[in-house]
Write a protein that holds these residues in place. Structure first.
Motif, mmCIF file in Angstrom:
data_model
loop_
_atom_site.group_PDB
_atom_site.id
_atom_site.type_symbol
_atom_site.label_atom_id
_atom_site.label_comp_id
_atom_site.label_asym_id
_atom_site.label_seq_id
_atom_site.Cartn_x
_atom_site.Cartn_y
_atom_site.Cartn_z
ATOM 1 N N UNK A 32 -12.667 -10.499 -11.517
ATOM 2 C CA UNK A 32 -12.405 -11.869 -11.095
ATOM 3 C C UNK A 32 -10.916 -12.222 -11.218
ATOM 4 N N UNK A 33 -10.160 -11.412 -11.902
ATOM 5 C CA UNK A 33 -8.720 -11.647 -12.003
ATOM 6 C C UNK A 33 -8.017 -11.366 -10.679
ATOM 7 N N UNK A 34 -8.704 -10.694 -9.778
ATOM 8 C CA UNK A 34 -8.127 -10.425 -8.462
ATOM 9 C C UNK A 34 -8.232 -11.632 -7.526
ATOM 10 N N UNK A 35 -9.108 -12.578 -7.822
ATOM 11 C CA UNK A 35 -9.359 -13.708 -6.928
ATOM 12 C C UNK A 35 -8.098 -14.530 -6.650
ATOM 13 N N UNK A 36 -7.323 -14.939 -7.655
ATOM 14 C CA UNK A 36 -6.105 -15.708 -7.348
ATOM 15 C C UNK A 36 -5.117 -14.919 -6.476
ATOM 16 N N UNK A 37 -4.996 -13.641 -6.726
ATOM 17 C CA UNK A 37 -4.074 -12.820 -5.931
ATOM 18 C C UNK A 37 -4.538 -12.739 -4.482
ATOM 19 N N UNK A 38 -5.833 -12.570 -4.269
ATOM 20 C CA UNK A 38 -6.373 -12.496 -2.905
ATOM 21 C C UNK A 38 -6.216 -13.837 -2.198
ATOM 22 N N UNK A 39 -6.435 -14.927 -2.914
ATOM 23 C CA UNK A 39 -6.266 -16.254 -2.324
ATOM 24 C C UNK A 39 -4.807 -16.495 -1.925
ATOM 25 N N UNK A 40 -3.881 -16.137 -2.783
ATOM 26 C CA UNK A 40 -2.461 -16.316 -2.459
ATOM 27 C C UNK A 40 -2.067 -15.430 -1.280
ATOM 28 N N UNK A 41 -2.578 -14.221 -1.234
ATOM 29 C CA UNK A 41 -2.293 -13.329 -0.112
ATOM 30 C C UNK A 41 -2.823 -13.945 1.183
ATOM 31 N N UNK A 42 -4.028 -14.488 1.135
ATOM 32 C CA UNK A 42 -4.618 -15.114 2.322
ATOM 33 C C UNK A 42 -3.786 -16.315 2.774
#
Length: 67
Positions: A12-22
């Protein structure tokens, strides 16, 4: 040996990174859209200017040849 790489156990620590990338990908797409739109507008403006400029040059050459 490769302690500088960090792969979290909790994915779940990947979620903020994926959101920012999007967000950045979407903003880049929107920016590209507006740049292309502005470029097409400038192209039409230049074509219209060159057409009117060549027409006025040709008409002035016609008048100078008749005189």
């Amino acid at each position: 040996m490769m302690e500088f790489l960090y792969f979290p156990e909790d994915k779940t620590e990947y979620i903020p990174a994926v959101l920012m990338l999007a967000v950045f990908v979407i903003l880049a797409g929107v920016t590209m859209y507006f740049i292309i739109k502005k470029s097409r507008k400038e192209e039409r403006k230049t074509e219209n200017f060159s057409r009117s400029h060549t027409v006025s040059e040709q008409s002035s050459k016609d008048y100078s040849n008749k005189a």
